[in-house]
Motif scaffolding. Structure first.
Motif, PDB file in Angstrom:
ATOM      1  N   CYS A 154       3.088  25.772 -30.522  1.00  0.00           N
ATOM      2  CA  CYS A 154       2.351  27.034 -30.582  1.00  0.00           C
ATOM      3  C   CYS A 154       2.880  28.110 -29.645  1.00  0.00           C
ATOM      4  O   CYS A 154       2.856  29.287 -29.987  1.00  0.00           O
ATOM      5  CB  CYS A 154       0.870  26.770 -30.352  1.00  0.00           C
ATOM      6  SG  CYS A 154       0.192  25.665 -31.616  1.00  0.00           S
TER       7      CYS A 154
ATOM      8  N   LYS B 272      -7.377  30.124 -33.760  1.00  0.00           N
ATOM      9  CA  LYS B 272      -6.356  30.074 -34.803  1.00  0.00           C
ATOM     10  C   LYS B 272      -6.381  28.734 -35.533  1.00  0.00           C
ATOM     11  O   LYS B 272      -6.847  27.731 -35.006  1.00  0.00           O
ATOM     12  CB  LYS B 272      -4.972  30.333 -34.219  1.00  0.00           C
ATOM     13  CG  LYS B 272      -4.497  29.279 -33.239  1.00  0.00           C
ATOM     14  CD  LYS B 272      -3.146  29.642 -32.653  1.00  0.00           C
ATOM     15  CE  LYS B 272      -2.645  28.635 -31.655  1.00  0.00           C
ATOM     16  NZ  LYS B 272      -2.460  27.282 -32.164  1.00  0.00           N
ATOM     17  N   SER B 273      -5.819  28.757 -36.735  1.00  0.00           N
ATOM     18  CA  SER B 273      -5.673  27.527 -37.517  1.00  0.00           C
ATOM     19  C   SER B 273      -4.208  27.259 -37.832  1.00  0.00           C
ATOM     20  O   SER B 273      -3.892  26.319 -38.542  1.00  0.00           O
ATOM     21  CB  SER B 273      -6.473  27.637 -38.815  1.00  0.00           C
ATOM     22  OG  SER B 273      -6.021  28.752 -39.575  1.00  0.00           O
ATOM     23  N   THR B 274      -3.332  28.091 -37.302  1.00  0.00           N
ATOM     24  CA  THR B 274      -1.892  27.988 -37.516  1.00  0.00           C
ATOM     25  C   THR B 274      -1.195  27.823 -36.166  1.00  0.00           C
ATOM     26  O   THR B 274      -1.815  27.994 -35.119  1.00  0.00           O
ATOM     27  CB  THR B 274      -1.358  29.260 -38.206  1.00  0.00           C
ATOM     28  OG1 THR B 274      -1.738  30.396 -37.402  1.00  0.00           O
ATOM     29  CG2 THR B 274      -1.924  29.410 -39.606  1.00  0.00           C
TER      30      THR B 274
ATOM     31  N   SER C 159      -3.001  33.659 -37.975  1.00  0.00           N
ATOM     32  CA  SER C 159      -4.339  33.402 -38.529  1.00  0.00           C
ATOM     33  C   SER C 159      -5.459  34.000 -37.678  1.00  0.00           C
ATOM     34  O   SER C 159      -6.598  33.547 -37.742  1.00  0.00           O
ATOM     35  CB  SER C 159      -4.548  31.889 -38.677  1.00  0.00           C
ATOM     36  OG  SER C 159      -4.420  31.246 -37.417  1.00  0.00           O
ATOM     37  N   THR C 160      -5.128  35.017 -36.885  1.00  0.00           N
ATOM     38  CA  THR C 160      -6.134  35.677 -36.041  1.00  0.00           C
ATOM     39  C   THR C 160      -5.962  37.194 -36.137  1.00  0.00           C
ATOM     40  O   THR C 160      -5.036  37.691 -36.770  1.00  0.00           O
ATOM     41  CB  THR C 160      -5.986  35.281 -34.549  1.00  0.00           C
ATOM     42  OG1 THR C 160      -4.816  35.912 -34.018  1.00  0.00           O
ATOM     43  CG2 THR C 160      -5.920  33.780 -34.353  1.00  0.00           C
TER      44      THR C 160
ATOM     45  N   HIS D  44      -6.838  26.569 -30.581  1.00  0.00           N
ATOM     46  CA  HIS D  44      -6.498  26.010 -31.897  1.00  0.00           C
ATOM     47  C   HIS D  44      -7.702  25.255 -32.442  1.00  0.00           C
ATOM     48  O   HIS D  44      -8.314  24.459 -31.732  1.00  0.00           O
ATOM     49  CB  HIS D  44      -5.303  25.068 -31.806  1.00  0.00           C
ATOM     50  CG  HIS D  44      -4.799  24.676 -33.156  1.00  0.00           C
ATOM     51  ND1 HIS D  44      -3.842  25.410 -33.811  1.00  0.00           N
ATOM     52  CD2 HIS D  44      -5.160  23.676 -33.990  1.00  0.00           C
ATOM     53  CE1 HIS D  44      -3.619  24.853 -34.988  1.00  0.00           C
ATOM     54  NE2 HIS D  44      -4.414  23.798 -35.119  1.00  0.00           N
TER      55      HIS D  44
ATOM     56  N   THR E 252       4.332  31.501 -31.378  1.00  0.00           N
ATOM     57  CA  THR E 252       3.653  32.738 -30.985  1.00  0.00           C
ATOM     58  C   THR E 252       4.633  33.710 -30.339  1.00  0.00           C
ATOM     59  O   THR E 252       4.613  34.917 -30.635  1.00  0.00           O
ATOM     60  CB  THR E 252       2.488  32.428 -30.030  1.00  0.00           C
ATOM     61  OG1 THR E 252       1.528  31.615 -30.727  1.00  0.00           O
ATOM     62  CG2 THR E 252       1.812  33.692 -29.532  1.00  0.00           C
TER      63      THR E 252
ATOM     64  N   SER F 146       1.268  29.800 -34.876  1.00  0.00           N
ATOM     65  CA  SER F 146       1.372  31.101 -34.230  1.00  0.00           C
ATOM     66  C   SER F 146      -0.001  31.736 -34.066  1.00  0.00           C
ATOM     67  O   SER F 146      -0.805  31.756 -35.003  1.00  0.00           O
ATOM     68  CB  SER F 146       2.257  32.038 -35.061  1.00  0.00           C
ATOM     69  OG  SER F 146       2.151  33.369 -34.564  1.00  0.00           O
ATOM     70  N   ALA F 147      -0.250  32.290 -32.904  1.00  0.00           N
ATOM     71  CA  ALA F 147      -1.507  32.998 -32.665  1.00  0.00           C
ATOM     72  C   ALA F 147      -1.592  34.296 -33.465  1.00  0.00           C
ATOM     73  O   ALA F 147      -2.670  34.856 -33.618  1.00  0.00           O
ATOM     74  CB  ALA F 147      -1.658  33.297 -31.181  1.00  0.00           C
TER      75      ALA F 147
ATOM     76  N   PHE G 157      -9.316  34.290 -29.348  1.00  0.00           N
ATOM     77  CA  PHE G 157      -8.839  34.213 -30.731  1.00  0.00           C
ATOM     78  C   PHE G 157      -8.730  32.741 -31.107  1.00  0.00           C
ATOM     79  O   PHE G 157      -8.057  31.974 -30.418  1.00  0.00           O
ATOM     80  CB  PHE G 157      -7.478  34.904 -30.861  1.00  0.00           C
ATOM     81  CG  PHE G 157      -7.523  36.337 -30.433  1.00  0.00           C
ATOM     82  CD1 PHE G 157      -7.887  37.328 -31.318  1.00  0.00           C
ATOM     83  CD2 PHE G 157      -7.247  36.687 -29.113  1.00  0.00           C
ATOM     84  CE1 PHE G 157      -7.969  38.659 -30.916  1.00  0.00           C
ATOM     85  CE2 PHE G 157      -7.320  38.002 -28.695  1.00  0.00           C
ATOM     86  CZ  PHE G 157      -7.681  38.992 -29.596  1.00  0.00           C
TER      87      PHE G 157
ATOM     88  N   VAL H 175      -6.330  32.043 -26.563  1.00  0.00           N
ATOM     89  CA  VAL H 175      -6.117  31.527 -27.913  1.00  0.00           C
ATOM     90  C   VAL H 175      -6.501  30.057 -27.910  1.00  0.00           C
ATOM     91  O   VAL H 175      -6.123  29.319 -26.993  1.00  0.00           O
ATOM     92  CB  VAL H 175      -4.646  31.687 -28.360  1.00  0.00           C
ATOM     93  CG1 VAL H 175      -4.422  31.039 -29.718  1.00  0.00           C
ATOM     94  CG2 VAL H 175      -4.251  33.151 -28.376  1.00  0.00           C
TER      95      VAL H 175
END
Length: 187
Positions: free
Chosen positions: A118, A85-87, A93-94, A52, A122, A89-90, A83, A50
């Motif tokens: 994060c 993500k933009s948030t 937004s994935t 970010h 997550t 939590s993984a 993955f 993951v």
């Protein structure tokens, strides 16, 4: 396949923060993460990544920023899922949840950065979705919040205590490695 290693946000910005001497827990986590990734691969178990990505072009984790690429411990192997993500939590937004369901993965060992952000969100989201979550205590990085007068150690300890109380098992790297299934993908 029911188990996987989930490496969260181990990007060059984390190494920059460690090298800058920011208040940090587990600055040696990258070595443990690399060892865990090798062990999972040697046992034929998936390693998931993951990262970010910030939309802000001036952010350290913008895709064009020098802090965005993975640290050496988190470079994906051939065929390993990544993955972005933009948030926090993984899962939010994935397509991580869909990937896990599709591949039959039900148990995640979580490592990476940052404990109070994060990793925390997550693990909580994964638990809420019904996954068996494990946090590898000595393979998670934590940083302080000087503006809030909170040390890295205080945030890390409280975060892991909350996660262990209701959302995940918390183990050390050596314990997790010993618990991997006997044999390997080659044997």
């Amino acid at each position: 396949m029911t188990k996987a290693l989930l490496i969260i946000d181990m990007q060059r910005e984390m190494q920059r923060r460690i090298d800058a001497g920011l208040d940090c827990v587990n600055p040696d986590a990258p070595g443990r993460i690399a060892a865990l990734a090798r062990a999972y691969r040697d046992h034929g178990l998936p390693v998931l990544h993951v990262r970010h990505a910030s939309d802000d072009p001036s952010a350290a984790l913008h895709p064009d920023a020098p802090g965005f690429p993975p640290m050496p411990c988190a470079v994906e192997g051939e065929g390993e899922a990544v993955f972005v993500k933009s948030t926090s939590s993984a899962f939010a937004s994935t397509t991580l949840n869909a990937h896990l369901r599709q591949t039959g993965i039900r148990s995640l060992a979580v490592v990476g950065a940052v404990a109070g952000f994060c990793v925390n969100s997550t693990v909580r989201a994964g638990s809420d979705l019904g996954y068996d979550m494990t946090v590898v205590r000595d393979a998670v990085i934590g940083f302080g919040l000087p503006g809030a007068n909170l040390s890295a150690r205080a945030i890390f300890d409280v975060t892991l205590a909350h996660l262990e109380a209701d959302f995940a098992r918390v183990v050390d790297c050596d314990d997790l490695t010993r618990a991997l299934p006997a044999g390997s993908k080659d044997g």
